[in-house]
Design a protein around this motif. Structure first.
Motif, PDB file in Angstrom:
ATOM      1  N   CYS A 123      42.683  31.131  38.601  1.00 44.83           N
ATOM      2  CA  CYS A 123      42.032  32.127  37.746  1.00 44.83           C
ATOM      3  C   CYS A 123      41.010  31.404  36.880  1.00 44.83           C
ATOM      4  CB  CYS A 123      43.071  32.834  36.882  1.00 44.83           C
ATOM      5  SG  CYS A 123      43.989  34.089  37.800  1.00 44.83           S
ATOM      6  N   PRO A 124      39.969  32.068  36.477  1.00 44.77           N
ATOM      7  CA  PRO A 124      39.746  33.511  36.514  1.00 44.77           C
ATOM      8  C   PRO A 124      39.173  33.980  37.848  1.00 44.77           C
ATOM      9  CG  PRO A 124      37.937  32.468  35.357  1.00 44.77           C
ATOM     10  CD  PRO A 124      38.918  31.374  35.710  1.00 44.77           C
ATOM     11  N   VAL A 125      39.390  35.273  38.113  1.00 38.10           N
ATOM     12  CA  VAL A 125      38.744  35.962  39.219  1.00 38.10           C
ATOM     13  C   VAL A 125      37.516  36.609  38.588  1.00 38.10           C
ATOM     14  CG1 VAL A 125      38.985  37.709  41.014  1.00 38.10           C
ATOM     15  CG2 VAL A 125      40.979  36.356  40.317  1.00 38.10           C
ATOM     16  N   MET A 126      36.352  36.180  39.000  1.00 37.33           N
ATOM     17  CA  MET A 126      35.112  36.494  38.297  1.00 37.33           C
ATOM     18  C   MET A 126      34.590  37.915  38.545  1.00 37.33           C
ATOM     19  SD  MET A 126      34.792  33.737  36.670  1.00 37.33           S
ATOM     20  CE  MET A 126      33.223  34.027  35.898  1.00 37.33           C
ATOM     21  N   LYS A 127      34.075  38.495  37.490  1.00 40.41           N
ATOM     22  CA  LYS A 127      33.420  39.802  37.532  1.00 40.41           C
ATOM     23  C   LYS A 127      32.153  39.710  38.397  1.00 40.41           C
ATOM     24  CE  LYS A 127      30.731  42.871  34.577  1.00 40.41           C
ATOM     25  NZ  LYS A 127      30.273  43.138  33.213  1.00 40.41           N
ATOM     26  N   GLY A 128      31.945  40.719  39.267  1.00 45.52           N
ATOM     27  CA  GLY A 128      30.711  40.820  40.029  1.00 45.52           C
ATOM     28  C   GLY A 128      30.613  39.953  41.270  1.00 45.52           C
ATOM     29  N   LYS A 129      31.501  38.991  41.442  1.00 47.43           N
ATOM     30  CA  LYS A 129      31.450  38.137  42.629  1.00 47.43           C
ATOM     31  C   LYS A 129      32.132  38.864  43.787  1.00 47.43           C
ATOM     32  CE  LYS A 129      32.575  33.786  44.638  1.00 47.43           C
ATOM     33  NZ  LYS A 129      32.469  32.394  44.512  1.00 47.43           N
ATOM     34  N   LEU A 130      31.519  38.833  44.958  1.00 44.81           N
ATOM     35  CA  LEU A 130      32.103  39.450  46.146  1.00 44.81           C
ATOM     36  C   LEU A 130      33.018  38.426  46.816  1.00 44.81           C
ATOM     37  CD1 LEU A 130      32.255  41.891  48.034  1.00 44.81           C
ATOM     38  CD2 LEU A 130      30.339  40.895  49.301  1.00 44.81           C
TER      39      LEU A 130
END
Length: 178
Positions: A123-130
């Motif tokens: 983590c983190p699992v990033m915002k906006g990344k596919l």
């Protein structure tokens, strides 16, 4: 003593050689859904081939996720269509991401999963990344030899602070090649 040694020399390779699986993993149903649009922007799963199953998945987040939990259940489906619970697991998702590629019993499976995906290893699992899993193939040799021929279901819930974020449902079977 010589007879015992000869027995081991002749039959041990036969035992080790029989470890190759003689079955296929068949996926009948693969379904994933975003439950909370507050966290998940997109989630999509595809079953590309059922026998010797190939799947692809993709998702992106609306928020950066610093912590999440996983609740996974694994059931065998009996002939009378009733369920037999095999596993009910609750785990810290971030710790799981960090440890799932280590060398353990299912390490080979996850090592190959990592090779066909861009999933984060922590983590983190990033915002906006596919994030994508591209053409992951279920290879029976990565599963225990002698698995019983059976139908099964796996249900996975991804949770953020006990709030359901996403569901994943997989229904399949072990089919022997005869």
């Amino acid at each position: 003593m010589f007879i015992r040694f000869s027995f081991l020399v002749i039959f041990l390779p036969l035992q080790l050689g029989s470890a190759k699986s003689n079955y296929d993993i068949v996926i009948k149903t693969l379904d994933c859904a975003a439950i909370s649009k507050k966290y998940v922007n997109e989630v999509n799963c595809q079953l590309l081939r059922k026998r010797i199953a190939i799947i692809s998945a993709r998702f992106s987040m609306n928020q950066t996720i610093d912590h999440f939990d996983i609740h996974a259940t694994f059931d065998l489906i009996k002939k009378d269509k009733s369920r037999m619970s095999v596993a009910d697991l609750k785990m810290d998702g971030c710790r799981y991401l960090g440890s799932m590629y280590q060398n353990n019993i299912v390490g080979k499976l996850f090592k190959r999963l990592k090779s066909v995906s861009n999933l984060p290893s922590q983590c983190p699992v990033m915002k906006g990344k596919l994030y994508e899993i591209r053409n992951y193939t279920f290879i029976s040799d990565e599963f225990p030899p002698g698995a019983p021929e059976a139908k099964w279901q796996v249900r996975i819930k991804l949770l953020k602070r006990s709030e359901l974020v996403s569901n994943i449902f997989i229904e399949g079977s072990v089919v022997y090649n005869t």
